[in-house]
Design an enzyme around this catalytic site. Structure first.
Site, short mmCIF file in Angstrom:
data_model
loop_
_atom_site.label_atom_id
_atom_site.label_comp_id
_atom_site.label_asym_id
_atom_site.label_seq_id
_atom_site.Cartn_x
_atom_site.Cartn_y
_atom_site.Cartn_z
CG HIS A 116 -1.84 -1.15 1.34
ND1 HIS A 116 -1.41 -2.40 1.75
CD2 HIS A 116 -3.17 -1.25 1.09
CE1 HIS A 116 -2.45 -3.23 1.74
NE2 HIS A 116 -3.52 -2.56 1.35
CE LYS A 142 -5.58 -4.87 -0.90
NZ LYS A 142 -6.13 -4.91 0.48
#
Length: 219
Positions: A116, A142
């Site tokens: 992230h 991700k």
């Protein structure tokens, strides 16, 4: 690893999980770090009483979460919870990533290795490198990033299409909100929504995500 895009509902309570499944979510992500009480008990309760697929996430503070325990404590939590999980989310930047990955040994849980960036969208080369390093761990990669403009959102979608890897990609915030609907068109395997309130910037309510995916022919 190939399957139709799944709608994930991020939840912090059993009631949220029940409502998520009623709304049509495919998977619930239990944000153990946000539960504030008996996180393990919540995971077990959802597993036994609802029986839906579960992503276990214990997000540390260095990655935007609320878990502030030690690395060893987080490993023990994952060991306790991965038998109930269909997926387990670990951070690419975790210093003990390889140790965390061992917590799914002997279980059916699929690893998600996440990255992230709440400040920017890295260069295309950086994003491809992040995805490749994540997938090399045997995981779904991700990648969630923050756009400064619409070009950043387009670059993320381009990387999603070009990577040809098992990925989940998200452009966060209001600028990137539509990526939660359209990234699956380009190959993103998971898209995250909410039931009562967003747990990440730009999340869309689960039923609205599903309707959008139906319009796009992905449901």
């Amino acid at each position: 690893m190939d399957f139709p895009p799944k709608v994930v509902a991020s939840v912090t309570s059993k009631d949220d999980a029940k409502e998520a499944i009623a709304l049509g979510a495919d998977v619930v992500e239990v944000r153990v770090d946000l539960v504030g009480g008996d996180g393990p008990g919540l995971v077990e309760s959802i597993y036994y009483d609802i029986g839906c697929p579960i992503i276990v996430t214990i997000r540390p503070k260095f990655e935007g979460g609320e878990f502030d325990g030690t690395d060893a404590e987080r490993v023990q939590l994952f060991k306790k919870l991965t038998p109930y999980a269909d997926f387990a989310d670990f951070e690419l930047r975790a210093k003990n990533l390889d140790e965390l990955l061992t917590t799914i040994t002997g279980t059916d849980a699929v690893p998600i290795v996440s990255y992230h960036d709440f400040d920017r969208t890295p260069s295309n080369e950086e994003m491809l490198s992040i995805i490749n390093r994540s997938v090399e761990k045997g995981a779904i990669g991700k990648l969630a990033v923050m756009p400064k403009d619409m070009t950043d959102v387009l670059r993320l979608l381009e990387i999603t299409l070009k990577s040809k890897r098992p990925v989940c990609t998200i452009s966060m915030g209001s600028l990137g909100q539509h990526s939660r609907l359209v990234a699956p068109v380009y190959g993103s395997l998971l898209t995250y929504g909410y039931v009562r309130r967003p747990v990440a910037p730009g999340q869309i309510r689960v039923d609205q995500l599903l309707e959008g995916l139906r319009i796009l022919g992905l449901r």
